[in-house]
Scaffold this motif. Structure first.
Motif: not given
Length: 442
Positions: A185-187, A296-309
């Motif tokens: 996930e590059p974001a 607004l900027d798709g390249a900097r928003v995750p494509q993979v679903s995330l969990i912020d522990d």
């Protein structure tokens, strides 16, 4: 698909048109039942299933009740934006729930509950994938897995043992380094050195639970399932262990509704109805929050679903021809049936998201939402035949021969919906599900 043997279709009424109710309707209809769904809203999935985190999170879901929770919860009592917040008000049901919750916080019980949750989750994810192969459901789904990321060394170290335990239970969840996480996930580059590690599962998925439920409801209707919307369930009537009828209100008219079987999928709102007939569910509502931000900027928003522990948040990118948004959801507030939005807790979501993704999202009009998750003390849902007295997973007693439960899924309604519905349908058809799970009333 297996089917009931009776040539005359047995009738079944599903109470509730959220994700568990509609999936129950689908599987029951496929098995040969004549199904009616009742809901007080004008459309399916307008309450608990409306704007949740959107994850099918089998390999990252652990019980809220575990040995570390009591101390954390005690520290969080004075923090209005805490991930888990008990607003102690002296309500007897809240006190009972807290007592039962604390009993589930031992290492032994937490592990036993984890096994139940994972077994059901794996079964449910397989059922969902079979369903997606069968039906052309489009619900902003992504099949890119789920990543649990850590910005705290302490939290990351504490994740190692649970991850290894998940692996022994059949979950393909792996520990990965910050560099590996960024490649997937590059974001996450935006976190810089704050990212200390992650765990990743490529088999889990994400999507819009509201859209999933609405789309599946259309297929249910095409198969003959009837939906009674704008209809309030006033009471359930039983005589000698048999449900005789329901009393409903539709547009100020009182209606008597009869069926051969009844399935309760009413999230937090089934408890009062069942308490009235002597079936006591250990369910208490946990108010969860979500916010939906325009990308607004798709390249900097995750494509993979995330969990912020660290902040106990889930993040899912929801994209269609009409929109591109990031849904962020989490926290649990035990404050009864109150559904008012708390600005402090709403702003806490935005503050954390802004710190992670900066100006890649729009914060002008975040779509805040709150819903009541039907929590059991163990986090294990109640699936099976209802019985009189105190109910918990695996419990038995004098059963009601035509009343069934599919409720108490807490934060995992979307994750467990298909498996719960499929297993319940097997039970109602007189079959045995291929699932190691402590069903109710059996």
């Amino acid at each position: 698909m297996w089917r009931v043997a009776n040539t005359n279709k047995p009738t079944v009424t599903v109470l509730g048109a959220g994700v568990t109710g509609v999936t129950s309707a689908w599987y029951l209809s496929q098995a040969g039942f004549d199904v009616t769904v009742i809901d007080r809203q004008n459309l399916p999935a307008m309450e608990t299933s409306f704007a949740n985190g959107g994850q099918i999170s089998v390999c990252h879901a652990t019980p809220w009740a575990n040995p570390s929770t009591p101390l954390k919860a005690l520290k969080w009592l004075s923090q209005p934006d805490a991930p888990l917040l008990y607003r102690i008000n002296g309500n007897i049901e809240q006190m009972r729930f807290i007592y039962r919750f604390l009993r589930e916080c031992t290492a032994k019980r937490a592990d036993a509950n984890l096994v139940q949750m994972v077994n059901l989750g794996l079964y449910s994810r397989d059922a969902l994938k079979d369903l997606l192969a069968q039906l052309p459901l489009v619900f902003e789904q992504r099949l890119q897995g789920i990543m649990h990321f850590y910005t705290s060394h302490v939290e990351y170290q504490s994740a190692i043992t649970p991850t290894q335990r998940m692996q022994t239970l059949g979950c393909h969840r792996t520990l990965i380094s910050p560099d590996q996480a960024r490649r997937i996930e590059p974001a996450l580059d935006m976190l810089g050195d704050a990212l200390v590690g992650a765990t990743y599962t490529d088999a889990d998925l994400s999507g819009n639970a509201h859209l999933f439920t609405r789309e599946l409801a259309k297929h249910c209707q095409a198969q003959g399932v009837k939906f009674l919307h704008d209809t309030h369930i006033d009471s359930i009537h039983q005589t000698n262990g048999t449900i005789t009828h329901l009393t409903l209100t539709h547009k100020d008219n009182t209606i008597t509704h009869k069926s051969d079987h009844y399935v309760v999928c009413l999230a937090s709102h089934g408890k009062a109805l069942l308490d009235a007939i002597g079936v006591f569910l250990p369910i208490f509502p946990a108010k969860g929050y979500s916010a939906t931000y325009q990308v607004l900027d798709g390249a900097r928003v995750p494509q993979v679903s995330l969990i912020d522990d660290e902040y106990k948040l889930v993040m899912s990118r929801l994209t269609s021809d009409q929109r591109d948004v990031l849904r962020v959801a989490g926290t649990a507030e035990f404050n009864g049936y109150n559904t008012d939005l708390d600005e402090t807790r709403c702003y806490a979501l935005t503050r954390r998201v802004r710190s992670l993704f900066g100006d890649a999202l729009s914060y002008d009009e975040p779509n805040y939402w709150t819903g009541l998750r039907p929590m059991t003390p163990s986090n294990v849902p109640l699936i099976g035949q209802a019985h009189f007295g105190q109910v918990r997973h695996g419990s038995t007693g004098k059963t009601l021969d035509n009343l069934w439960l599919n409720t108490g899924h807490g934060t995992l309604g979307f994750t467990h919906a298909c498996g719960s519905a499929k297993a319940l349908t097997h039970l109602m058809a007189g079959d045995t599900p291929d699932l190691m799970f402590d069903f109710v009333g059996l």
